[in-house]
Write an enzyme that holds these catalytic residues in place. Structure first.
Site, PDB file in Angstrom:
ATOM      1  N   HIS A 195       0.864  -1.180   0.000  1.00  0.00           N
ATOM      2  CA  HIS A 195       0.000   0.000   0.000  1.00  0.00           C
ATOM      3  C   HIS A 195       0.901   1.232   0.000  1.00  0.00           C
ATOM      4  O   HIS A 195       2.014   1.171   0.518  1.00  0.00           O
ATOM      5  CB  HIS A 195      -0.828  -0.067   1.293  1.00  0.00           C
ATOM      6  CG  HIS A 195      -1.893   0.959   1.449  1.00  0.00           C
ATOM      7  ND1 HIS A 195      -1.630   2.260   1.804  1.00  0.00           N
ATOM      8  CD2 HIS A 195      -3.248   0.869   1.339  1.00  0.00           C
ATOM      9  CE1 HIS A 195      -2.772   2.928   1.908  1.00  0.00           C
ATOM     10  NE2 HIS A 195      -3.777   2.106   1.634  1.00  0.00           N
ATOM     11  N   ASP A 233       3.073  -4.565   7.763  1.00  0.00           N
ATOM     12  CA  ASP A 233       1.833  -3.797   7.667  1.00  0.00           C
ATOM     13  C   ASP A 233       0.664  -4.789   7.811  1.00  0.00           C
ATOM     14  O   ASP A 233       0.335  -5.514   6.881  1.00  0.00           O
ATOM     15  CB  ASP A 233       1.794  -3.077   6.313  1.00  0.00           C
ATOM     16  CG  ASP A 233       0.473  -2.359   6.072  1.00  0.00           C
ATOM     17  OD1 ASP A 233      -0.452  -2.480   6.903  1.00  0.00           O
ATOM     18  OD2 ASP A 233       0.374  -1.676   5.036  1.00  0.00           O
ATOM     19  N   GLN A 251      -4.619  -5.355   6.895  1.00  0.00           N
ATOM     20  CA  GLN A 251      -5.643  -6.273   6.370  1.00  0.00           C
ATOM     21  C   GLN A 251      -5.574  -7.644   7.038  1.00  0.00           C
ATOM     22  O   GLN A 251      -6.307  -8.563   6.646  1.00  0.00           O
ATOM     23  CB  GLN A 251      -5.483  -6.445   4.855  1.00  0.00           C
ATOM     24  CG  GLN A 251      -5.606  -5.152   4.067  1.00  0.00           C
ATOM     25  CD  GLN A 251      -7.032  -4.611   4.038  1.00  0.00           C
ATOM     26  OE1 GLN A 251      -8.000  -5.298   4.375  1.00  0.00           O
ATOM     27  NE2 GLN A 251      -7.178  -3.370   3.611  1.00  0.00           N
ATOM     28  N   LYS A 310     -10.469  -0.429  10.169  1.00  0.00           N
ATOM     29  CA  LYS A 310     -10.730  -1.677   9.419  1.00  0.00           C
ATOM     30  C   LYS A 310     -10.966  -2.843  10.370  1.00  0.00           C
ATOM     31  O   LYS A 310     -11.206  -3.969   9.948  1.00  0.00           O
ATOM     32  CB  LYS A 310      -9.549  -1.983   8.486  1.00  0.00           C
ATOM     33  CG  LYS A 310      -9.379  -0.931   7.411  1.00  0.00           C
ATOM     34  CD  LYS A 310      -8.151  -1.155   6.558  1.00  0.00           C
ATOM     35  CE  LYS A 310      -8.020   0.010   5.573  1.00  0.00           C
ATOM     36  NZ  LYS A 310      -6.724  -0.007   4.856  1.00  0.00           N
ATOM     37  N   CYS A 356      -4.810   2.543  -3.625  1.00  0.00           N
ATOM     38  CA  CYS A 356      -3.558   3.015  -3.009  1.00  0.00           C
ATOM     39  C   CYS A 356      -2.398   2.056  -3.260  1.00  0.00           C
ATOM     40  O   CYS A 356      -1.566   1.825  -2.377  1.00  0.00           O
ATOM     41  CB  CYS A 356      -3.718   3.232  -1.505  1.00  0.00           C
ATOM     42  SG  CYS A 356      -4.968   4.429  -1.060  1.00  0.00           S
TER      43      CYS A 356
HETATM   44  C1  LIG Z   1      -5.787   0.751   4.750  1.00  0.00           C
HETATM   45  C2  LIG Z   1      -4.386   0.328   4.615  1.00  0.00           C
HETATM   46  C3  LIG Z   1      -3.337   1.155   5.026  1.00  0.00           C
HETATM   47  C4  LIG Z   1      -3.550   2.572   5.530  1.00  0.00           C
HETATM   48  O1  LIG Z   1      -4.344   2.638   6.650  1.00  0.00           O
HETATM   49  P1  LIG Z   1      -4.776   4.075   7.210  1.00  0.00           P
HETATM   50  O2  LIG Z   1      -5.907   3.763   8.090  1.00  0.00           O
HETATM   51  O3  LIG Z   1      -5.217   4.886   6.013  1.00  0.00           O
HETATM   52  O4  LIG Z   1      -3.611   4.665   7.870  1.00  0.00           O
HETATM   53  C5  LIG Z   1      -2.056   0.686   4.908  1.00  0.00           C
HETATM   54  N1  LIG Z   1      -1.803  -0.555   4.442  1.00  0.00           N
HETATM   55  C6  LIG Z   1      -2.781  -1.375   4.042  1.00  0.00           C
HETATM   56  C7  LIG Z   1      -2.440  -2.740   3.533  1.00  0.00           C
HETATM   57  C8  LIG Z   1      -4.108  -0.960   4.106  1.00  0.00           C
HETATM   58  O5  LIG Z   1      -5.068  -1.786   3.700  1.00  0.00           O
END
Ligand SMILES: *Cc1c(COP(=O)(O)O)cnc(C)c1O
Length: 407
Positions: free
Chosen positions: A124, A201, A204, A227, A365
């Site tokens: 992302h 990260d 998800q 999320k 993104c």
């Molecule tokens: C949504 C997402 C982000 C960013 O999250 P924010 O809430 O906008 O800071 C980063 N990495 C992944 C894989 C995402 O799905």
């Protein structure tokens, strides 16, 4: 604990899912963008403002100590969710802030010209752009680990890319476009052998499966609250204690100091030294309630439910002519990025919206990822445990209907 959750009852916890859009029942298939919020989370935020609202860690009065206890309680609940210690959990505004914190506070003072930051093709932008900014300022360069045609990490290529110049690896636990689940524990083990610091990260992953940061063996793990059935503007960074202790503060202000003099200030211990200013207290009270709610259902049960919905959706979508699914790695999470020959993703999503169906279209993104697949946009249906088989049937029926208008 081993009884199967009653998914029909669980769905009723989500008031928004009862509404209609464009005169049709809402079918919400955009949980990878943001999840809907169950009533206990909404109630926790409401109760905070009605009964406990005060600033944290400042006032000695009763409300101040209640607000602090609720905020620190949320930190403990979140730590439990990822099997971490609460004092290793920095509460942030989301994944974006969490990764920037590692970039500016851990990486920038350490990286130098000749060093390499290794990122995967499926990141992302939140796990790309901070590193580009750090590379520019430190003289380090960015290297990209490429994918297989199915959208899995090419592990042989990854091991080869882990040369001695690589100081840091930034990697998604689960891809927000492909649904690919990366073998993060294996990768972190290999990285550790080579002295590479790992930043995972988990945006998800945390909402959809059991996560244990100790078992993964990473150095840092980031996730975002909205999320995770929690409010927007919440998230966290987990970091190994020795890293957090060695890192300078990133943002300065109140809450994060021990003593301030114009000759110089001393800082609070981690995690508080990274939480300058008044935090999103109500948001974290809501996020704590969300973590409690998800653990009440059970993360393994959620994972199994979503795997079953994914199988059902994948089979049902086979009936659509011209369908191409982007991201077909085995064992993937419940995210389906797709294209339909002869249609544009935005047109498809716009017409699906008129049928009450919320999917996301665009680049999600992840420009570099889509470039590798030679495409400029996808439609993405992302599922959560609160979705139903009937909603998947509605998606497939609506695609059949709108396809006729577009092709
Ligand atoms: C949504 C997402 C982000 C960013 O999250 P924010 O809430 O906008 O800071 C980063 N990495 C992944 C894989 C995402 O799905």
């Amino acid at each position: 604990m081993s009884t199967t959750p009653d998914w029909t009852t669980i769905r009723q916890d989500f008031p928004l899912l009862e509404r209609q859009v464009h005169g049709k029942p809402l079918v919400y298939l955009d949980s990878a963008n943001t999840s809907q919020k169950p009533a206990p989370v909404i109630a926790a935020v409401d109760d905070f403002y009605r009964q406990h609202n005060a600033n944290v860690s400042r006032a000695v009065h009763q409300l101040g100590s209640e607000a602090t206890a609720l905020y620190e309680g949320a930190r403990k609940t979140l730590a439990r969710l990822i099997h971490a210690r609460a004092d290793e959990l920095v509460l942030t505004s989301g994944t974006t802030f969490a990764i920037n914190l590692v970039a500016y506070s851990w990486a920038l003072p350490r990286l130098k010209p000749g060093d390499v930051i290794l990122l995967s093709r499926m990141e992302h932008h939140a796990n790309i752009v901070p590193w580009q900014l750090i590379a520019e300022r430190s003289g380090a360069t960015i290297r990209v680990a490429e994918l297989t045609p199915e959208g899995a990490l090419d592990l042989d290529a990854l091991w080869q890319a882990m040369t001695p110049e690589v100081k840091l690896l930034g990697l998604a636990h689960v891809s927000n476009v492909l649904g690919t689940i990366n073998p993060v524990a294996d990768i972190c083990r290999e990285a550790k052998k080579r002295g590479i610091t790992t930043v995972i990260d988990g945006s998800q992953a945390v909402p959809h499966m059991p996560v244990d940061v100790a078992a993964i063996g990473c150095d840092f793990y980031a996730a975002t609250g909205h999320k995770l059935c929690g409010p927007t503007g919440t998230g966290f960074l987990w970091g190994r204690r020795e890293h957090l202790a060695a890192m300078p503060p990133f943002i300065g202000g109140g809450e994060m100091i021990r003593e301030v003099r114009f000759e110089g200030s001393t800082f609070n211990d981690a995690p508080h030294k990274f939480e300058a200013g008044t935090p999103n207290i109500a948001g974290f009270v809501g996020l704590g309630a969300a973590a409690d709610y998800l653990q009440g259902i059970g993360m393994s049960a959620i994972q199994a439910r979503e795997a079953e919905l994914l199988t059902y959706a994948t089979e049902a979508m086979q009936s659509i002519d011209g369908l191409r699914v982007i991201g077909t790695a085995p064992g993937k999470a419940a995210i389906i990025s797709f294209l339909i020959e002869g249609t544009h993703a935005h047109d498809l999503a716009t017409l699906l919206d008129l049928e009450g169906i919320a999917v996301r279209s665009g680049q999600h993104c992840a420009h570099p990822l889509l470039q590798a697949f030679g495409i400029t946009a996808t439609c993405r249906a992302s599922l959560a445990f609160y979705n139903t088989h009937a909603e998947i049937d509605a998606l497939v029926a609506a695609i059949h209907k709108v396809r006729k208008l577009l092709v």
